[in-house]
Design an enzyme around this catalytic site. Structure first.
Site, PDB file in Angstrom:
ATOM      1  N   CYS A 136       0.835  -1.207   0.000  1.00 31.28           N
ATOM      2  CA  CYS A 136       0.000   0.000   0.000  1.00 31.28           C
ATOM      3  C   CYS A 136       0.873   1.262   0.000  1.00 31.28           C
ATOM      4  O   CYS A 136       1.552   1.541  -0.974  1.00 31.28           O
ATOM      5  CB  CYS A 136      -0.968  -0.034   1.188  1.00 31.28           C
ATOM      6  SG  CYS A 136      -2.356   1.118   1.038  1.00 31.28           S
ATOM      7  N   HIS A 232      -3.415  -5.351   0.517  1.00 36.08           N
ATOM      8  CA  HIS A 232      -2.908  -5.839   1.803  1.00 36.08           C
ATOM      9  C   HIS A 232      -3.036  -7.360   1.886  1.00 36.08           C
ATOM     10  O   HIS A 232      -3.993  -7.880   2.464  1.00 36.08           O
ATOM     11  CB  HIS A 232      -3.691  -5.204   2.953  1.00 36.08           C
ATOM     12  CG  HIS A 232      -3.336  -3.794   3.229  1.00 36.08           C
ATOM     13  ND1 HIS A 232      -2.306  -3.432   4.086  1.00 36.08           N
ATOM     14  CD2 HIS A 232      -3.860  -2.638   2.765  1.00 36.08           C
ATOM     15  CE1 HIS A 232      -2.229  -2.110   4.140  1.00 36.08           C
ATOM     16  NE2 HIS A 232      -3.158  -1.607   3.337  1.00 36.08           N
ATOM     17  N   GLU A 234      -1.506  -9.406   3.765  1.00 37.73           N
ATOM     18  CA  GLU A 234      -1.447  -9.877   5.164  1.00 37.73           C
ATOM     19  C   GLU A 234      -2.799  -9.822   5.863  1.00 37.73           C
ATOM     20  O   GLU A 234      -3.015 -10.490   6.876  1.00 37.73           O
ATOM     21  CB  GLU A 234      -0.400  -9.081   5.956  1.00 37.73           C
ATOM     22  CG  GLU A 234      -0.779  -7.670   6.328  1.00 37.73           C
ATOM     23  CD  GLU A 234      -0.775  -6.695   5.167  1.00 37.73           C
ATOM     24  OE1 GLU A 234      -1.407  -5.623   5.295  1.00 37.73           O
ATOM     25  OE2 GLU A 234      -0.140  -6.997   4.126  1.00 37.73           O
TER      26      GLU A 234
END
Length: 257
Positions: A136, A232, A234
């Protein structure tokens, strides 16, 4: 005092890793940048990071270390020496002055504490060639440090055809490192941003887009592992996707040890 504490914290983490069994000691040490803020209620300084980054590294057999935003050449040099890989996390917006523009009304700039530290760390890290993953803001920041620029507000400057605060699809270049990592030329991703790469920085190339033409991923072109994604991984529920990306970083970092 803050400087001493930061050095001690880093030394304790690295030393502790060396006290584990041989399997753990072999794990590559992955730095994770952090968010600097001042608590509105107490006025005290805080270093924070979403634990999802830590978990994604640890689940893929890396040793995560959170990096406080201490703008000190000695500390930055120590990070460069001791870390095997680096994750650039999300956050607020890169100051538009960094790429020669006035801020759009929607821009919320990074604190100078984080900006001053991280721009130096990114520049030195890219120069050193060690494995790097930008997420990001991390992708946007690396692009600006490499001489690129940003779209300051997607909704007002590009449109709302694709919702960049939520789940959407991206198209991936078939000859890219990302296509090889994911084993696919498209992916459903979760993102949360209002800015994106416009002019691409030196040493980088575009490897993914969304349907509205927004650049969704970059990679380094010098041969070293350098992957930058606008979403993202994760925080995604798709563990296979998450592990593919973070696992690739850990594997590349282990190879550099």
């Amino acid at each position: 005092m803050k400087k001493v504490l930061a050095i001690l914290l880093f030394a304790v983490v690295v030393t502790a890793a060396g006290c584990q069994d041989q399997h753990t000691a072999a794990a590559p040490v992955i730095g994770i940048t952090s968010v600097y803020r001042i608590n509105g209620d107490t006025g005290k300084e805080q270093t924070t990071v979403n634990f999802a980054y830590v978990r994604a590294i640890a689940e893929n057999k890396g040793a995560p270390v959170i990096l406080p935003t201490i703008d000190d050449e000695t500390i930055i040099e120590r990070y460069l020496e001791a870390l095997d890989g680096l994750v650039l996390v999300g956050g607020a917006d890169v100051p538009p002055s960094a790429y020669g523009e006035q801020p759009h009304e929607t821009v919320k700039e990074l604190t100078s504490q984080r900006y001053d530290f991280e721009r130096k760390l990114i520049a030195r890290w890219i120069e050193g060639g060690k494995p790097l993953l930008g997420v990001c803001l991390g992708m946007q920041f690396a692009n600006v440090v490499a001489g690129g620029s940003l779209i300051q507000d997607i909704p007002s400057q590009i449109g709302v055809e694709v919702g960049h605060r939520g789940t959407h699809e991206v198209r991936i270049e078939p000859d890219s490192s990302l296509a090889k990592i994911l084993g696919a030329e498209k992916a459903s991703v979760w993102s949360n941003h209002h800015q994106a790469v416009r002019d691409v920085g030196k040493g980088l190339r575009v490897i993914a887009h969304s349907e509205d033409g927004v650049i969704e991923a970059l990679e380094r072109i010098d041969g070293g592992f350098g992957l930058f994604v606008q979403w993202h991984p994760e925080q995604m529920e798709d563990k296979q996707h998450r592990d593919a990306i973070y696992g690739a970083l850990v594997k590349a970092s282990a190879a550099k040890k």
